[in-house]
Design a protein around this motif. Structure first.
Motif, PDB file in Angstrom:
ATOM      1  N   ASP A   1       2.242  12.286 -12.430  1.00 33.33           N
ATOM      2  CA  ASP A   1       2.709  13.408 -13.262  1.00 33.33           C
ATOM      3  C   ASP A   1       1.762  14.594 -13.257  1.00 33.33           C
ATOM      4  O   ASP A   1       2.147  15.702 -13.622  1.00 33.33           O
ATOM      5  CB  ASP A   1       2.912  12.940 -14.714  1.00 33.33           C
ATOM      6  N   VAL A   2       0.524  14.360 -12.880  1.00 30.48           N
ATOM      7  CA  VAL A   2      -0.435  15.466 -12.859  1.00 30.48           C
ATOM      8  C   VAL A   2      -0.851  15.784 -11.418  1.00 30.48           C
ATOM      9  O   VAL A   2      -0.471  16.822 -10.867  1.00 30.48           O
ATOM     10  CB  VAL A   2      -1.684  15.136 -13.719  1.00 30.48           C
ATOM     11  N   VAL A   3      -1.587  14.862 -10.801  1.00 27.45           N
ATOM     12  CA  VAL A   3      -2.149  15.171  -9.476  1.00 27.45           C
ATOM     13  C   VAL A   3      -1.046  15.407  -8.449  1.00 27.45           C
ATOM     14  O   VAL A   3      -1.027  16.430  -7.754  1.00 27.45           O
ATOM     15  CB  VAL A   3      -3.081  14.027  -9.002  1.00 27.45           C
ATOM     16  N   ARG A   4      -0.076  14.495  -8.378  1.00 34.84           N
ATOM     17  CA  ARG A   4       0.967  14.633  -7.357  1.00 34.84           C
ATOM     18  C   ARG A   4       1.922  15.774  -7.712  1.00 34.84           C
ATOM     19  O   ARG A   4       2.313  16.561  -6.850  1.00 34.84           O
ATOM     20  CB  ARG A   4       1.734  13.314  -7.225  1.00 34.84           C
ATOM     21  N   HIS A   5       2.297  15.856  -8.983  1.00 33.13           N
ATOM     22  CA  HIS A   5       3.275  16.870  -9.378  1.00 33.13           C
ATOM     23  C   HIS A   5       2.740  18.279  -9.170  1.00 33.13           C
ATOM     24  O   HIS A   5       3.452  19.160  -8.691  1.00 33.13           O
ATOM     25  CB  HIS A   5       3.658  16.666 -10.846  1.00 33.13           C
ATOM     26  N   TYR A   6       1.476  18.497  -9.551  1.00 27.12           N
ATOM     27  CA  TYR A   6       0.904  19.836  -9.421  1.00 27.12           C
ATOM     28  C   TYR A   6       0.203  20.035  -8.073  1.00 27.12           C
ATOM     29  O   TYR A   6      -0.466  21.048  -7.872  1.00 27.12           O
ATOM     30  CB  TYR A   6      -0.049  20.104 -10.590  1.00 27.12           C
ATOM     31  N   ARG A   7       0.328  19.031  -7.204  1.00 28.51           N
ATOM     32  CA  ARG A   7      -0.183  19.110  -5.831  1.00 28.51           C
ATOM     33  C   ARG A   7      -1.671  19.467  -5.791  1.00 28.51           C
ATOM     34  O   ARG A   7      -2.114  20.268  -4.964  1.00 28.51           O
ATOM     35  CB  ARG A   7       0.633  20.124  -5.024  1.00 28.51           C
ATOM     36  N   TRP A   8      -2.416  18.837  -6.727  1.00 30.44           N
ATOM     37  CA  TRP A   8      -3.864  19.052  -6.691  1.00 30.44           C
ATOM     38  C   TRP A   8      -4.419  18.377  -5.450  1.00 30.44           C
ATOM     39  O   TRP A   8      -4.238  17.188  -5.245  1.00 30.44           O
ATOM     40  CB  TRP A   8      -4.533  18.453  -7.940  1.00 30.44           C
ATOM     41  N   GLY A   9      -5.078  19.139  -4.616  1.00 28.27           N
ATOM     42  CA  GLY A   9      -5.612  18.571  -3.383  1.00 28.27           C
ATOM     43  C   GLY A   9      -4.552  18.435  -2.302  1.00 28.27           C
ATOM     44  O   GLY A   9      -4.730  17.673  -1.350  1.00 28.27           O
ATOM     45  N   GLY A  10      -3.424  19.148  -2.462  1.00 32.45           N
ATOM     46  CA  GLY A  10      -2.362  19.112  -1.441  1.00 32.45           C
ATOM     47  C   GLY A  10      -1.439  17.924  -1.621  1.00 32.45           C
ATOM     48  O   GLY A  10      -1.435  17.269  -2.662  1.00 32.45           O
ATOM     49  N   ASP A  11      -0.628  17.657  -0.577  1.00 33.43           N
ATOM     50  CA  ASP A  11       0.327  16.553  -0.641  1.00 33.43           C
ATOM     51  C   ASP A  11      -0.407  15.217  -0.692  1.00 33.43           C
ATOM     52  O   ASP A  11      -1.434  15.033  -0.027  1.00 33.43           O
ATOM     53  CB  ASP A  11       1.242  16.586   0.584  1.00 33.43           C
ATOM     54  N   LEU A  12       0.167  14.298  -1.469  1.00 36.33           N
ATOM     55  CA  LEU A  12      -0.432  12.972  -1.569  1.00 36.33           C
ATOM     56  C   LEU A  12       0.327  11.992  -0.692  1.00 36.33           C
ATOM     57  O   LEU A  12       1.509  11.737  -0.944  1.00 36.33           O
ATOM     58  CB  LEU A  12      -0.344  12.468  -3.019  1.00 36.33           C
ATOM     59  N   ASP A  13      -0.326  11.468   0.337  1.00 39.59           N
ATOM     60  CA  ASP A  13       0.378  10.441   1.100  1.00 39.59           C
ATOM     61  C   ASP A  13       0.311   9.122   0.316  1.00 39.59           C
ATOM     62  O   ASP A  13      -0.343   9.024  -0.720  1.00 39.59           O
ATOM     63  CB  ASP A  13      -0.212  10.302   2.515  1.00 39.59           C
ATOM     64  N   GLU A  14       1.013   8.108   0.818  1.00 39.21           N
ATOM     65  CA  GLU A  14       1.133   6.846   0.075  1.00 39.21           C
ATOM     66  C   GLU A  14      -0.226   6.200  -0.191  1.00 39.21           C
ATOM     67  O   GLU A  14      -0.507   5.728  -1.286  1.00 39.21           O
ATOM     68  CB  GLU A  14       2.028   5.873   0.858  1.00 39.21           C
ATOM     69  N   ALA A  15      -1.082   6.186   0.826  1.00 39.94           N
ATOM     70  CA  ALA A  15      -2.383   5.524   0.674  1.00 39.94           C
ATOM     71  C   ALA A  15      -3.231   6.232  -0.379  1.00 39.94           C
ATOM     72  O   ALA A  15      -3.925   5.593  -1.178  1.00 39.94           O
ATOM     73  CB  ALA A  15      -3.111   5.501   2.020  1.00 39.94           C
ATOM     74  N   ARG A  16      -3.168   7.568  -0.402  1.00 39.64           N
ATOM     75  CA  ARG A  16      -3.955   8.314  -1.399  1.00 39.64           C
ATOM     76  C   ARG A  16      -3.412   8.090  -2.800  1.00 39.64           C
ATOM     77  O   ARG A  16      -4.161   8.078  -3.772  1.00 39.64           O
ATOM     78  CB  ARG A  16      -3.961   9.807  -1.064  1.00 39.64           C
TER      79      ARG A  16
ATOM     80  N   ALA B   1       0.809  -1.225   0.000  1.00 42.27           N
ATOM     81  CA  ALA B   1       0.000   0.000   0.000  1.00 42.27           C
ATOM     82  C   ALA B   1       0.842   1.275   0.000  1.00 42.27           C
ATOM     83  O   ALA B   1       0.477   2.266   0.609  1.00 42.27           O
ATOM     84  CB  ALA B   1      -0.988  -0.001   1.176  1.00 42.27           C
ATOM     85  N   THR B   2       1.983   1.230  -0.686  1.00 39.89           N
ATOM     86  CA  THR B   2       2.748   2.453  -0.938  1.00 39.89           C
ATOM     87  C   THR B   2       2.724   2.689  -2.445  1.00 39.89           C
ATOM     88  O   THR B   2       2.479   1.759  -3.228  1.00 39.89           O
ATOM     89  CB  THR B   2       4.213   2.325  -0.489  1.00 39.89           C
ATOM     90  N   GLY B   3       3.002   3.944  -2.822  1.00 40.49           N
ATOM     91  CA  GLY B   3       3.002   4.264  -4.246  1.00 40.49           C
ATOM     92  C   GLY B   3       3.995   3.400  -4.999  1.00 40.49           C
ATOM     93  O   GLY B   3       3.687   2.842  -6.054  1.00 40.49           O
ATOM     94  N   GLU B   4       5.209   3.273  -4.445  1.00 40.04           N
ATOM     95  CA  GLU B   4       6.252   2.514  -5.142  1.00 40.04           C
ATOM     96  C   GLU B   4       5.862   1.039  -5.277  1.00 40.04           C
ATOM     97  O   GLU B   4       6.135   0.406  -6.291  1.00 40.04           O
ATOM     98  CB  GLU B   4       7.584   2.641  -4.395  1.00 40.04           C
ATOM     99  N   ASP B   5       5.215   0.494  -4.270  1.00 48.53           N
ATOM    100  CA  ASP B   5       4.831  -0.908  -4.329  1.00 48.53           C
ATOM    101  C   ASP B   5       3.689  -1.122  -5.338  1.00 48.53           C
ATOM    102  O   ASP B   5       3.694  -2.092  -6.092  1.00 48.53           O
ATOM    103  CB  ASP B   5       4.389  -1.405  -2.950  1.00 48.53           C
TER     104      ASP B   5
END
Lengths: 485, 81
Positions: free
Chosen positions: A346-361, A26-30
């Motif tokens: 590349d979009v949501v996380r990079h442009y911080r839409w909705g703030g920082d993205l934790d791993e679960a999100r 349940a991490t982004g990398e995994d």
């Protein structure tokens, strides 16, 4: 019986995907690159299964039906040579850089190399647009297979829906690890069942020699390359397999490797896998002329399925249908996951839409995007009407022509963001130019010379990369050192 | 032969194979070899030769040091396919 076997196969695939969920951290990398833990055998099988779409079975047999043995030199042995070369010179270095910098997508790779947000965004748009028709090929292939194998009893939309639903199920459940495991199973399935199909049908035709004799009586031109393949077409077509170096889904699988040496098995054994799948496809496509002469256009895409329906008993027809489904889904899953990864990272996380993205999100968003991408492609498949093969070659042309950007990033210190931007824009302009003129003509070449558009677009992209870089300021040594030691 | 020269021969095989892929000599030959049209048999055997060339490439020209440096980790040399 046929449908029962196919449903049982799809259930097995879903189970493998769901089972892999137990290993998910349940991490982004995994979720997106399997925690970079994939070993040599699974990497070989999943790379091959991902690369081979329904095109390798349906499109290749259709082309062989139309032009004969020349299709093997054009598409199979050229890939047997070029794909391992790309893995060796590009894949290993992408893996190494990706591991050190924690990269998950090609856009991140380009942004890290040249520090340009705009180039990353431009590449994102181009990759998504090129990948969408490729996804469409898979979903439409599912419809063709189910419709043909049930003799029209099952509508084509049902096959497309089944493929889409099952892929969504196991990709969202297991991420790239689940996808890799399922692909390993599916690749083994379509390799094994492809061989079984060939043996069964060729036996019923009286053996390879007598079958070739019958083809020679009605279509002797299929047993030589003759005028069906122009020598310049063969020469320039060799560039098409370079597309493997820029496919987002192949890029993700490269990043999933456990270590550099993991690549050795795919590099050495890839041509063997290609031979196992393509020799039966090419032979069966040619032999289709014996029982189904005169199929034109899109109808020729179904020649393999028609032969299965004619010669195979119901149980085996179901298994063989499942094999074709396996080839389709083993590409569709990685493609949809790579698009989900790109939208998330590349979009949501990079442009911080909705703030920082934790791993679960990140994982939740990745799943949502996979569902959105596959659902969109399914809806498009209901209205799209182009031959599978035509879509493939144009998609491959665009991807192959982007390779100079990746090669420059890895090997040319003086390359710059301006050069990369010029190369991408050149690909867009030339690709559009040729696409408008050539779509609908399976034998289109530049000015009727036999040269494939990919040769011109690739050359233009390379030239633009060089000129654009030399006309702009060189990058800082610190930035270059992370990519070129 | 020196290690550098061995590596060069492994690399040189790649453009040679690219040229050999364009077999103009069997283009219109209707004969069969090993039970298949000779133009098809040639490309199947060509694929087998590619396997040998790639095996040699990863044996003698594997860029382990470069990859280790890029990845920032210990050497993984010695692992075979």
């Amino acid at each position: 019986m046929t449908l029962t076997v196919i449903f049982a196969y799809l259930a097995a695939v879903l189970l493998i995907g769901v089972w892999s969920n137990r290993r998910l951290a349940a991490t982004g990398e995994d979720f997106f690159v399997a925690g970079r833990t994939i070993g040599p055998f699974v990497l070989l099988m999943t790379l091959f299964g991902t690369h081979m779409t329904s095109f390798a079975l349906l499109g290749a047999s259709a082309e062989s039906y139309r032009i004969g043995i020349g299709v093997f030199a054009l598409m199979a042995s050229s890939s047997a040579l070029m794909v391992p070369i790309v893995f060796f010179f590009v894949g290993t270095r992408v893996w190494a850089v990706g591991r050190r910098l924690g990269l998950l997508t090609q856009v991140q790779f380009v942004r890290a190399r040249w520090g340009s947000d705009g180039i990353g965004l431009l590449l994102f748009v181009v990759l998504v647009l090129l990948l969408l028709p490729y996804l469409l090929i898979g979903v439409m292939g599912g419809g063709v297979v189910l419709g043909q194998i049930t003799d029209g009893a099952a509508p084509s939309w049902l096959g497309s829906l089944l493929v889409s639903g099952v892929v969504i199920g196991y990709v969202t459940s297991g991420g790239l690890r689940g996808t890799a495991w399922v692909n390993t199973f599916q690749t083994a399935m379509f390799m094994l069942l492809g061989a079984v199909t060939a043996v069964l049908i060729v036996t019923k035709l009286g053996g390879v020699g007598p079958a070739l004799d019958r083809v020679a009586e009605s279509r002797p031109e299929l047993l030589v390359r003759g005028e069906a393949v122009h020598p310049l077409r063969l020469l320039s077509y060799t560039l098409i397999p370079l597309s493997v170096g820029t496919f987002p889904h192949i890029f993700a699988h490269w990043l999933s490797a456990k270590r550099a040496a993991t690549f050795k098995a795919p590099i050495v054994l890839y041509p063997v896998c290609i031979a196992v799948v393509w020799i039966p496809s090419v032979l069966l496509g040619m032999f289709g002329n014996i029982d189904f002469p005169g199929l034109d256009g899109a109808a020729s895409n179904s020649v393999l399925v028609r032969m299965i329906a004619l010669y195979a008993p119901e149980l085996l027809a179901g298994l063989l249908g499942a094999g074709v489904f396996a080839a389709i889904m083993s590409s569709l899953d990685s493609q949809s996951l790579s698009l989900g990864t790109m939208f998330t990272q590349d979009v949501v996380r990079h442009y911080r839409w909705g703030g920082d993205l934790d791993e679960a999100r990140q994982v939740r968003l990745g799943r949502l995007f996979v569902v959105g991408v596959v659902a969109t492609v399914f809806l498009l498949s209901l209205v799209a009407e182009r031959s599978i093969f035509a879509l493939s070659v144009w998609s491959f042309t665009g991807f192959a022509s982007l390779l100079p950007v990746v090669v420059a990033a890895l090997y040319w210190r003086r390359s710059t963001a301006a050069g990369a931007g010029a190369a991408i824009l050149t690909v867009i302009a030339l690709w559009t130019w040729f696409f408008v003129r050539g779509i609908g003509d399976a034998d289109y070449s530049v000015g009727g010379t036999g040269v494939m558009p990919v040769a011109v677009v690739f050359a233009g992209s390379t030239l633009a990369m060089i000129v654009g870089s030399l006309l702009s300021s060189p990058p800082t040594p610190e930035r270059v050192a992370r990519f070129i030691p | 032969m020196a290690a550098g020269a061995v590596r060069v021969t492994a690399y040189a095989a790649l453009p040679a194979l690219y040229l050999l892929h364009n077999d103009l000599w069997f283009w219109d030959d209707p004969n069969r070899f090993l039970g298949l049209p000779i133009g098809l048999t040639y490309h199947i055997l060509f694929s087998a030769v590619v396997v040998l060339a790639m095996w040699r490439l990863v044996r003698v020209a594997w860029p382990g040091d470069v990859l280790d440096e890029l990845a920032g980790e210990a050497s993984d040399e010695g692992a075979d396919p």
